[in-house]
Design a protein around this motif. Sequence first.
Motif, PDB file in Angstrom:
ATOM      1  N   ALA A   2       0.834  -1.205   0.000  1.00 44.85           N
ATOM      2  CA  ALA A   2       0.000   0.000   0.000  1.00 44.85           C
ATOM      3  C   ALA A   2       0.865   1.250   0.000  1.00 44.85           C
ATOM      4  O   ALA A   2       1.955   1.266   0.572  1.00 44.85           O
ATOM      5  CB  ALA A   2      -0.925  -0.005   1.222  1.00 44.85           C
TER       6      ALA A   2
ATOM      7  N   GLU B 266      -9.424  -4.304  -0.605  1.00 43.03           N
ATOM      8  CA  GLU B 266     -10.511  -3.384  -0.942  1.00 43.03           C
ATOM      9  C   GLU B 266     -11.154  -2.809   0.323  1.00 43.03           C
ATOM     10  O   GLU B 266     -11.528  -1.617   0.361  1.00 43.03           O
ATOM     11  CB  GLU B 266     -11.557  -4.112  -1.793  1.00 43.03           C
ATOM     12  CG  GLU B 266     -12.766  -3.270  -2.181  1.00 43.03           C
ATOM     13  CD  GLU B 266     -12.418  -2.055  -3.024  1.00 43.03           C
ATOM     14  OE1 GLU B 266     -13.245  -1.127  -3.091  1.00 43.03           O
ATOM     15  OE2 GLU B 266     -11.317  -2.012  -3.616  1.00 43.03           O
TER      16      GLU B 266
ATOM     17  N   ARG C 186      -8.887  -0.111   1.482  1.00 45.75           N
ATOM     18  CA  ARG C 186      -8.982   1.066   0.604  1.00 45.75           C
ATOM     19  C   ARG C 186     -10.186   1.922   0.965  1.00 45.75           C
ATOM     20  O   ARG C 186     -10.095   3.159   1.066  1.00 45.75           O
ATOM     21  CB  ARG C 186      -9.060   0.618  -0.864  1.00 45.75           C
ATOM     22  CG  ARG C 186      -8.995   1.788  -1.850  1.00 45.75           C
ATOM     23  CD  ARG C 186      -9.513   1.371  -3.222  1.00 45.75           C
ATOM     24  NE  ARG C 186     -10.952   1.082  -3.209  1.00 45.75           N
ATOM     25  CZ  ARG C 186     -11.892   2.017  -3.206  1.00 45.75           C
ATOM     26  NH1 ARG C 186     -11.586   3.301  -3.203  1.00 45.75           N
ATOM     27  NH2 ARG C 186     -13.172   1.678  -3.208  1.00 45.75           N
TER      28      ARG C 186
ATOM     29  N   GLU D 135     -10.426   5.714   2.402  1.00 49.31           N
ATOM     30  CA  GLU D 135     -11.183   6.736   1.667  1.00 49.31           C
ATOM     31  C   GLU D 135     -12.181   7.450   2.576  1.00 49.31           C
ATOM     32  O   GLU D 135     -12.442   8.657   2.426  1.00 49.31           O
ATOM     33  CB  GLU D 135     -11.910   6.064   0.497  1.00 49.31           C
ATOM     34  CG  GLU D 135     -12.615   7.013  -0.448  1.00 49.31           C
ATOM     35  CD  GLU D 135     -13.278   6.251  -1.575  1.00 49.31           C
ATOM     36  OE1 GLU D 135     -13.148   6.677  -2.740  1.00 49.31           O
ATOM     37  OE2 GLU D 135     -13.936   5.207  -1.301  1.00 49.31           O
TER      38      GLU D 135
ATOM     39  N   THR E 212      -6.398   9.178   0.423  1.00 46.77           N
ATOM     40  CA  THR E 212      -6.686   7.899  -0.221  1.00 46.77           C
ATOM     41  C   THR E 212      -5.368   7.131  -0.350  1.00 46.77           C
ATOM     42  O   THR E 212      -4.289   7.685  -0.147  1.00 46.77           O
ATOM     43  CB  THR E 212      -7.317   8.095  -1.616  1.00 46.77           C
ATOM     44  OG1 THR E 212      -6.398   8.811  -2.447  1.00 46.77           O
ATOM     45  CG2 THR E 212      -8.639   8.850  -1.518  1.00 46.77           C
TER      46      THR E 212
ATOM     47  N   SER F  14      -3.414   3.597  -2.618  1.00 53.32           N
ATOM     48  CA  SER F  14      -3.443   2.581  -3.669  1.00 53.32           C
ATOM     49  C   SER F  14      -2.855   1.286  -3.135  1.00 53.32           C
ATOM     50  O   SER F  14      -1.952   1.301  -2.291  1.00 53.32           O
ATOM     51  CB  SER F  14      -2.641   3.062  -4.882  1.00 53.32           C
ATOM     52  OG  SER F  14      -3.180   4.283  -5.377  1.00 53.32           O
TER      53      SER F  14
ATOM     54  N   ASN G  40      -6.118   5.371  -5.768  1.00 53.37           N
ATOM     55  CA  ASN G  40      -7.278   5.012  -4.941  1.00 53.37           C
ATOM     56  C   ASN G  40      -7.974   3.760  -5.473  1.00 53.37           C
ATOM     57  O   ASN G  40      -9.188   3.723  -5.635  1.00 53.37           O
ATOM     58  CB  ASN G  40      -8.266   6.185  -4.853  1.00 53.37           C
ATOM     59  CG  ASN G  40      -9.352   5.920  -3.803  1.00 53.37           C
ATOM     60  OD1 ASN G  40      -9.158   5.145  -2.851  1.00 53.37           O
ATOM     61  ND2 ASN G  40     -10.512   6.544  -3.987  1.00 53.37           N
TER      62      ASN G  40
ATOM     63  N   VAL H 257      -7.451  -0.891  -5.994  1.00 53.70           N
ATOM     64  CA  VAL H 257      -6.750  -2.142  -5.709  1.00 53.70           C
ATOM     65  C   VAL H 257      -6.487  -2.854  -7.031  1.00 53.70           C
ATOM     66  O   VAL H 257      -7.410  -3.026  -7.842  1.00 53.70           O
ATOM     67  CB  VAL H 257      -7.583  -3.057  -4.790  1.00 53.70           C
ATOM     68  CG1 VAL H 257      -6.896  -4.416  -4.619  1.00 53.70           C
ATOM     69  CG2 VAL H 257      -7.812  -2.407  -3.430  1.00 53.70           C
TER      70      VAL H 257
END
Length: 336
Positions: free
Chosen positions: A200, A263, A266, A270, A286, A288, A323, A325
């Motif tokens: 990440a 996910e 993520r 967010e 955010t 990735s 932002n 996966v």
Amino acid sequence: MVKEKNYDFNEIYEFIFQYSSISIIELDKDRNIVCVNKAFTKLANSQENYINKPFTQYFEIESKVELNDFSYRGENKKNDVESIYMISVKYNKGNGRVSKIKGKVIKFKDKSIVFLEDLFISEEEIISKMSEMNIEMMGLTRELAKKNIELKKANNEISKLVNTDYLTGLSNRREFYKRLEENISLIERTECGNIGLIMADIDFFKKVNDSYGHDIGDQVLIAFSNMLKSNIRKEDLVARIGGEEFCILVASLEISKVAVLAEKLRKKCEEMWVEIDKLKESINITASFGVTVYKNDDMKENKDKFLKRADLALYKAKNSGRNKVVVFEEYEIDMN
């Protein structure tokens, strides 16, 4: 011709009595104590007045063995030596204290001389000394146990410092690689299980530092770390491996489930707002994510390829809008 000098027995005995380190007691013919030398007084460690008191008042004879072959016989008969005995006696120190002593007795016609050779500690003193030693040992044992606890605590603290990221409290790069190698070794040895890897990276983190300063950037890193740590299982490992980059080792999950976890993280990121007390406002960030699993069925698989796949998946996520996966197996990437 050298003339042989005649030595007087009494003179020699008097010298030995006064200056010898051997304890000596002189008795009259009735076995009453006539005198004791300084060595005996020191050995007995007592201020007792022994003079004119029966020898048996202080000493109980346990054994007595006559020596038949001794040098006083024959030409030394003139010294009036009748016999020599080896004795073993109990010495009563008073207050119930008894010591065992060995020695020799030279018996003359009108007196006896007792030479005490060994003073053995009494049973009571042995018990007392052992009790004291046990108390000391218990104290030392407690102190040692205390020191061991302190040492263990210190070692744990040192280990924590060595293996923990100073800012976020997560495992650091060193600990991550150590755990990664341990997991790979276990899988290859047992030929079962699986390792998932999520890499990440916080999106546009440089802008946070440039806009708000590094202290605010540190708060964002801490908040992001806490979010990751709060949303993984105990058996999984999250580590900060550098800057705004993080890795999560996920144990025994299929690729699809690892992707679901990524996910989830993520979305949590967010939805997260980092409160900045200094600015009295909140910052939304955010991140990735790149996902892969260790290919245990591939003989060419290794740690470097495993990490490279996750890194390439993360790279694609950041270069295709951020932002999001990306799972490595969803597309083809040249690994050479």
